[in-house]
Design an enzyme around this catalytic site. Structure first.
Site, PDB file in Angstrom:
ATOM      1  N   GLU A  43       0.848  -1.185   0.000  1.00 31.17           N
ATOM      2  CA  GLU A  43       0.000   0.000   0.000  1.00 31.17           C
ATOM      3  C   GLU A  43       0.888   1.240   0.000  1.00 31.17           C
ATOM      4  O   GLU A  43       1.920   1.284   0.650  1.00 31.17           O
ATOM      5  CB  GLU A  43      -0.894   0.006   1.253  1.00 31.17           C
ATOM      6  CG  GLU A  43      -1.812   1.210   1.319  1.00 31.17           C
ATOM      7  CD  GLU A  43      -2.703   1.241   2.571  1.00 31.17           C
ATOM      8  OE1 GLU A  43      -3.751   1.879   2.510  1.00 31.17           O
ATOM      9  OE2 GLU A  43      -2.327   0.633   3.590  1.00 31.17           O
ATOM     10  N   LYS A 112      -9.783   1.794  -2.604  1.00 31.09           N
ATOM     11  CA  LYS A 112     -10.049   1.342  -1.238  1.00 31.09           C
ATOM     12  C   LYS A 112     -11.487   1.673  -0.841  1.00 31.09           C
ATOM     13  O   LYS A 112     -11.926   2.827  -0.936  1.00 31.09           O
ATOM     14  CB  LYS A 112      -9.054   2.025  -0.295  1.00 31.09           C
ATOM     15  CG  LYS A 112      -9.044   1.506   1.133  1.00 31.09           C
ATOM     16  CD  LYS A 112      -7.907   2.187   1.896  1.00 31.09           C
ATOM     17  CE  LYS A 112      -7.631   1.600   3.249  1.00 31.09           C
ATOM     18  NZ  LYS A 112      -6.440   2.196   3.862  1.00 31.09           N
ATOM     19  N   CYS A 153      -5.660  -2.816   2.710  1.00 31.50           N
ATOM     20  CA  CYS A 153      -5.470  -2.585   4.135  1.00 31.50           C
ATOM     21  C   CYS A 153      -6.749  -2.740   4.959  1.00 31.50           C
ATOM     22  O   CYS A 153      -7.177  -3.850   5.243  1.00 31.50           O
ATOM     23  CB  CYS A 153      -4.810  -1.221   4.349  1.00 31.50           C
ATOM     24  SG  CYS A 153      -4.036  -1.044   5.976  1.00 31.50           S
TER      25      CYS A 153
END
Length: 276
Positions: A43, A112, A153
């Site tokens: 990331e 995301k 994440c």
């Protein structure tokens, strides 16, 4: 092809974007030499992680960073999961993972979905939503080996996302992620093993290497977990490449031995996607 080699690049990210790109591409070439067919970056691989950095480092996709990933994917003839970069589009910023095929084509772009807004008193407070907007779509891509589902994440904390990917035939879930020194030791491996066992899939996470001097200190420990919940490979905290051979025959055997997919009580519950 029942087996393929996956590589995770635990990159030491600096404040110099061009340097990050050069080192990332060099490590992708190294992974290719070691026989990897799919490689993932961490990331925020081209930028320090932090809301104050995202606006300055953000790029359009396609842009300079993703163009270099496209070129190295084609040069090495491999699948490149481009970790994530701050993406700018139509006046908004996103935390975005671009994936390139062996011919350099952009296969999918994952923004995301779940923004990292947390407050653990005395430990860590972080608000991605100060500068970022969330994505709104599922992201998977097909390879000759298996279908791969993507999260970034904080997305890993949401079991429903992994369940949807499993329903859609994904056998490997890849989460580029930068957990921290509070959530990392507590939940990093636990969440990966949970997602893997719940869905009988392989789960991989690619973290930046740890930089104790950074404003946000990443946990490191990029990991690959198999569908039985076993950790196949795990990095330390330094810059490195982690390799794991993904055995889809093993996955099929586990699903046969413990056939949870055919035993789900769809008369009682369901996890469903609200959009494609």
């Amino acid at each position: 092809m029942a087996t393929f080699r996956l590589a995770l690049i635990q990159l030491q990210v600096s404040s110099i974007k061009s340097e990050n790109l050069t080192r990332a591409c060099g490590l992708i070439r190294e992974a290719s030499k070691q026989g990897a067919q799919i490689v993932s970056l961490p990331e925020c691989f081209n930028s320090p992680y932090g809301t104050k950095y995202f606006p300055d480092y953000a790029e359009k996709i396609p842009g300079d960073s993703t163009q270099k990933l496209s070129e190295v994917a084609k040069e090495c003839s491999m699948y490149v999961i481009g970790g994530s970069i701050p993406e700018k589009d139509a006046g908004k910023l996103y935390n975005t993972c671009a994936v390139f095929g062996p011919d350099g084509t952009l296969l999918v772009k994952h923004r995301k979905l779940h923004l990292f807004d947390i407050d653990v008193p005395g430990k860590i407070t972080f608000q991605e939503s100060e500068t970022l907007s969330p994505g709104d779509s599922f992201s998977s891509f097909d390879t000759p080996y298996c279908r791969v589902g993507l999260g970034i994440c904080y997305d890993i904390r949401f079991a429903e996302l992994a369940q949807i990917y499993a329903q859609r035939g994904c056998q490997l879930l890849v989460y580029p992620g930068a957990f921290n020194l509070t959530t990392g030791p507590a939940h990093w491996e636990l969440l990966q093993r949970g997602r893997a066992v719940d869905n009988q899939v392989y789960v991989a996470t690619a973290s930046p290497a740890r930089d104790e001097k950074a404003s946000y200190v990443a946990w490191g420990h990029s990991t690959v977990v198999n569908p039985w919940g076993e950790v196949l490979a795990k990095a330390g905290t330094e810059e490195t490449i982690v390799y794991a051979d993904i055995d889809l025959k093993k996955l099929a055997e586990i699903r046969q031995q413990i056939p949870i997919f055919s035993q789900k009580r769809s008369d009682l519950y369901a996890v469903e996607a609200k959009k494609s």
